[in-house]
Structures are given as C-alpha cells and as structure tokens.
Motif scaffolding. Sequence first.
Motif, PDB file in Angstrom:
ATOM      1  N   LYS A  90      -3.234   4.097   3.718  1.00 46.52           N
ATOM      2  CA  LYS A  90      -4.470   4.007   3.116  1.00 46.52           C
ATOM      3  C   LYS A  90      -4.811   5.334   2.266  1.00 46.52           C
ATOM      4  CE  LYS A  90      -9.337   2.589   3.160  1.00 46.52           C
ATOM      5  NZ  LYS A  90     -10.565   2.086   3.901  1.00 46.52           N
TER       6      LYS A  90
ATOM      7  N   GLN B 200       0.628  -1.034  -0.030  1.00 43.20           N
ATOM      8  CA  GLN B 200      -0.142   0.067   0.004  1.00 43.20           C
ATOM      9  C   GLN B 200       0.883   1.221  -0.008  1.00 43.20           C
ATOM     10  OE1 GLN B 200      -3.941  -0.330   2.482  1.00 43.20           O
ATOM     11  NE2 GLN B 200      -2.934  -2.016   3.157  1.00 43.20           N
TER      12      GLN B 200
ATOM     13  N   LEU C 182      -8.349  -1.650  -0.305  1.00 39.72           N
ATOM     14  CA  LEU C 182      -7.438  -1.410   0.925  1.00 39.72           C
ATOM     15  C   LEU C 182      -7.975  -1.450   2.103  1.00 39.72           C
ATOM     16  CD1 LEU C 182      -6.005   1.763  -0.944  1.00 39.72           C
ATOM     17  CD2 LEU C 182      -5.053  -0.365  -1.101  1.00 39.72           C
TER      18      LEU C 182
ATOM     19  N   ALA D  42      -2.444   6.077  -0.569  1.00 37.42           N
ATOM     20  CA  ALA D  42      -2.975   5.242  -1.771  1.00 37.42           C
ATOM     21  C   ALA D  42      -4.234   5.724  -2.443  1.00 37.42           C
ATOM     22  CB  ALA D  42      -3.090   3.840  -1.531  1.00 37.42           C
TER      23      ALA D  42
END
Length: 290
Positions: A96, A50, A68, A99
């Motif tokens: 997260k 990630q 995710l 990303a």
Amino acid sequence: ADISVFPHSVRAIIVLREIGNMNQAVVPKALFSNCKKLRALDIGHSKRLQIVLPDYMGNLKLLRHLSLRVELMPPPSLPPPFGQLDPLHKLSVHIKNLALNQIGHLISLHSLSDIRITRCGCSFNIRELRNINQVRKLRIEGLSNVRHIRHANEAQLQRKKHLRSLHLGFDVVNHEQCPCGLQPESVKIPHDQLLDSLRPHYNLRELSISSYDSAIYPSWVGDRSFFMLTTIKLFGGQFKHLPVLGGLPSLKNLHVDYTDSVEDIGRELFIRQFAGDEYFPSLTNLEFNC
C-alpha cells in the motif's frame, strides 16, 4: 470476457478478489493504461494489482476515487517471495505504501484510502499530497514518523479548499522488518511544529487530532477564520492546555477524550478575540472523558 480488451470508456473498476493466473503485462495494461477515462478504482482485494499500480499512476489523470486496503487475511496465493513472508500484514502495508507514494500524479482525486506513515524506508511521504487539491477527506496516521518538517509544509493542506474532514494522528506506527529492508534513522519533530505546518484551509468542517504530545496547540486551532468548522475531536496525547475554541462561530460538537494530562479547563478555552463575542454561540454537544 477477455480482460485484455477492456472497454476504454469504463469509468469505474472494483476488484472483488485476487485475479487468478494474472498476466503481469496484459491485465495491468488493460485496467490502468487503456481505461483513460477511469474515475474510480478499488483494488483493495488484489495485492498483485497494488504491486504494479505505481507503474501506471501517470495514466490515471482523471481518477477521483482510489481505494487500497491493508488486509490481515492472506489471499489464496502470492507469487514468491511474497508468499513466504510472515506476517502478511506487513507485506500489505508495504504494498500500500508503494502505491500511495505515487499518488502525487492523481491531481483529480476526491477520496483515497487512509494514510499510515511508518518508520519503514518505503513509507508514504506526506509531501505527495501537495498537488491533490480536490480531496474532500483525509485521514493521516503516524505523523510522529514524519522525518522532515519541510515535508509537512510541502503537503500544503492550506491550499485544499475542498477538504471537509481531516484527521491528524500523531501516534507512532511501527513497521519493523519491512520487506523493503530500509530502516531510516529515527527523527523526532516536536508535535506543535508539525501541527502548525499542517494547517488546513478554512473551509474545513470536521477536525480530529489524536495522540498529540505538546504542551500547547498552535494558534490556528480555534482561529476564527475557521468559521465553517462544526466538529472538533481531541483524543489522547499529553497536552496540558486546551486550545482556544470559544470563538468558533459554527462549532456544534466538541469531544475531548483520554487526555489525563490536561491540568485545568479554564479561561484559555473561552478567551474572547473581539469585544462582544459570545462563547461557543453554536455549541450543542460537549463531551469530556478524561
């Protein structure tokens, strides 16, 4: 098998655990660059993947499903300095967010993980959704942390004609001491303005709104143009009046929970928009828990 020669024709990748001794250059390239036809990617169990995913977002043009996760339990090991952070939940949110802030390139996405907008400087910017018009379901939390009304407008939910289920959460998602170290100034945007800017396409089937703190709802909530809307859920918040919902022709399920600020349930719920209209012609399930 040598992951560096991963088949270029692979359509789906699911990573079930952290990849030990991962080569920071070879493994991401094999997974994200070589697999040009990738349609589904689940790397929720690998924080390392990630972390590097944003560098390869532009290669995943055909990706339809992205998963995710924010995990509470730490993996067996994390490279320094990440392994020293406490709690690791904050790191997971940070990774997260990094990303998700690149998903604007993934215009073929049909589904993606829940979105949590935090007060952290690295937080997801809702305008990244502007070109993701194939998505079927969106769940967005932390809308009180949106810093500019133009970002909500730029998300262009009204263009997403394939969107069937939408959750809009106005709760405040705090993320103090974020690893990025950026703490932007807090900005308070009235919830009614935000919600008005987030009007979805009329093909929507399910709508839920939580922690909404404005006296009234914008006019689109309950507008007859949402003729396919079957379910509405209103949770929490400090609104005083319910939206006009009686004219929705396909509404079957109406749930209103934890809203002790509602002053009355009267004619505003049932106003006819046209002569001869029936009130709630399709309603089969009505729940009030105030």
